[in-house]
Design an enzyme around this catalytic site. Structure first.
Site, mmCIF file in Angstrom:
data_model
loop_
_atom_site.group_PDB
_atom_site.id
_atom_site.type_symbol
_atom_site.label_atom_id
_atom_site.label_comp_id
_atom_site.label_asym_id
_atom_site.label_seq_id
_atom_site.Cartn_x
_atom_site.Cartn_y
_atom_site.Cartn_z
ATOM 1 N N HIS A 271 -21.534 40.951 -15.057
ATOM 2 C CA HIS A 271 -22.620 39.969 -15.075
ATOM 3 C C HIS A 271 -23.937 40.614 -15.495
ATOM 4 O O HIS A 271 -24.738 40.014 -16.209
ATOM 5 C CB HIS A 271 -22.761 39.298 -13.707
ATOM 6 C CG HIS A 271 -21.689 38.284 -13.427
ATOM 7 N ND1 HIS A 271 -20.459 38.633 -12.925
ATOM 8 C CD2 HIS A 271 -21.658 36.941 -13.607
ATOM 9 C CE1 HIS A 271 -19.718 37.534 -12.800
ATOM 10 N NE2 HIS A 271 -20.414 36.498 -13.204
ATOM 11 N N LYS B 25 -15.432 34.094 -3.498
ATOM 12 C CA LYS B 25 -15.477 33.967 -2.047
ATOM 13 C C LYS B 25 -16.902 33.661 -1.608
ATOM 14 O O LYS B 25 -17.848 34.263 -2.105
ATOM 15 C CB LYS B 25 -15.022 35.306 -1.457
ATOM 16 C CG LYS B 25 -15.048 35.405 0.037
ATOM 17 C CD LYS B 25 -14.506 36.736 0.482
ATOM 18 C CE LYS B 25 -15.620 37.735 0.712
ATOM 19 N NZ LYS B 25 -15.134 39.037 1.176
#
Lengths: 197, 281
Positions: free
Chosen positions: A36, A106
């Site tokens: 990212h 998550k």
């Protein structure tokens, strides 16, 4: 249980609702902090993820004989999800630019990601945290790996073929987040529990 | 490799791959409480499937094999020195029982053996055992749960928490509320009331060594444990924060003496993968 098969089409993804239990089948790319950051820094990502799934995961990998000619010489020994919120600042742009339809991780993501899911037709799936052995078993082959040297094994972008990878739709393309409603209700209950008696 | 290092390596292997039976039992009974077909149900079933798979294959239960903290009877200091633990952990890492999980904080480089000054953590604790005999206990705690551990300093105006058991209760519930979605619920809490900032976290972590089904020998703490467990499970956070009746599997509370000026409440959050193991030497 709803079966999802790669390539994940916009129509199918938009039909999903928060709370649905799904089984993911097909192409999944792992990507976490380093990937990212590279994306945000404007670095090239030589992977076509359109219609695919991005998985926030830092697996335990071991060298292995490729499952079929052309596959990578690796096996996933353990591969549960990592906490997604660290990618909040980057994910909306990532969804827009790469065209991924499923984000798997998550803990859920923030309002910018929820808005991107609605706008571009994507959903956020909660995998079962810590369930590394189950996830490893769902990975049928390691097709390729990118940035292995540069990022290390836990941060590399692993291209995986999965079968029956079970998750819960936690954020859908209608602006509904399961985490948000659970958070709101638990906060109200929490406040009543700590009120002075 | 010396016998003791080999035994410690085996302890690491079994702890990494096999969930303690009390934790598994607690998850099984949680599953019976959740509505069939719910996401809570799916999560708990997946967890149980995972537990069985990892145990059978001897592979890590969770990919984050965590910080290794050993609590060792002081009577074993000579028989099991730090070097034995270092050797055992390096071997366990080479076998894939542990992830390459140790990072130099300055360079960001991976220390692949998981052994360096400060890792693994070995605490020698007082014991009545005969020299050369005793117990080695291991806790493996992952980063996702460690990030949710927290220390409060009472009084805390934002919680309306004063320096009493009622204040402690509010802090612990606040820790549960804050961990939702992140700590891999249903979790276990180790709590320390008192101590200094360092010993508070140590005692809180040591509370995680207790059997989930045991009762605190101190009546006031036993009562508080039961109450917090019940209240936390009424928050509706549920497995993985997706909603449900099971948010915690257990609450264990210990104490350390404090200074007049300090009143810390320390909460060590442990995920469902509550990996702990015991080796009797």
């Amino acid at each position: 249980m709803i079966n999802l098969t790669y390539p994940f089409s916009e129509d199918v993804v938009r039909e999903l609702k928060a709370g649905d239990v799904v089984s993911v089948n097909g192409r999944v790319w792992t990507g976490r902090d380093r990937l990212h950051k590279r994306f945000a820094d404007g670095g090239a990502i030589p992977v076509d993820m359109r219609g695919g799934a991005l998985y926030h995961c830092g697996p335990v990998v071991v060298p292995a004989i490729p499952v079929h000619p052309g596959a990578a010489p690796w096996r996933i020994a353990a591969g549960g999800p990592t906490t997604s919120m660290r990618e909040n600042p980057y994910e909306a742009a990532f969804i827009e630019k790469t065209g991924v339809r499923l984000i798997i991780g998550k803990g859920g993501m923030d309002a910018t990601v929820l808005a991107a899911c609605e706008r571009f037709g994507a959903v956020y799936l909660q995998a079962v945290g810590g369930a590394a052995a189950v996830t490893a078993r769902a990975v049928k082959s390691v097709e390729n790996v990118y940035f292995l040297k540069e990022f290390g094994a836990a941060e590399a972008c692993w291209e995986l073929e999965v079968e029956d990878f079970q998750c819960v739709v936690a954020m859908d393309a209608h602006g509904v987040s399961l985490f948000e409603s659970v958070q709101r209700e638990s906060l109200a209950r929490f406040k009543s529990l700590i009120k002075a008696v | 490799m010396k016998k003791i290092a080999r035994e410690i390596a085996e302890l690491v292997h079994s702890t990494s791959s096999s969930l303690p039976s009390d934790a598994e039992r607690a998850i099984r009974s949680a599953l019976r409480r959740e509505a069939r077909g719910s996401s809570a149900c799916m999560v708990l079933e997946t967890i149980l499937k995972n537990v069985a798979l990892a145990r059978a294959a001897g592979t890590p239960l969770c990919q984050d094999t965590g910080t290794l903290t050993f609590f060792v009877d002081a009577s074993l200091r000579r028989k099991a020195p730090q070097s034995a633990f270092d050797e055992a952990v390096a071997y366990a890492s080479s076998q894939g029982w542990l992830r390459r999980n140790t990072i130099d904080p300055i360079t960001g480089a991976s220390i692949d053996s998981n052994v360096c000054p400060g890792a693994p953590v070995v605490h020698y604790v007082g014991s009545d055992a005969k020299e050369g005999h005793g117990t080695i206990r291991l806790i493996m705690k992952g980063g996702g749960s460690e990030n949710m551990s927290v220390q409060f300093s009472l009084p805390d105006a934002s919680l309306g928490a004063a320096r009493d058991m009622e204040g402690v209760r509010k802090c612990v519930l606040a820790a549960v509320q804050r961990a939702q979605g992140f700590g891999c619920a249903p979790g276990l809490l180790g709590v320390c009331v008192g101590g200094d900032r360092a010993s508070g976290f140590e005692e809180a972590k040591m509370q995680l060594l207790r059997d989930i089904g045991d009762a605190n020998p101190v009546p006031a703490l036993a009562k508080l444990e039961r109450r917090i467990l019940k209240e936390a499970n009424s928050l509706g956070i549920g497995p993985m924060g997706l909603g449900g009746k099971t948010t915690l599997l257990g609450v264990k509370i210990g104490t350390r003496p404090r200074l007049p000026a300090s009143y810390f409440v320390t909460v060590a959050y442990m995920c469902w993968a509550a990996r702990r193991g015991v080796l009797v030497v």
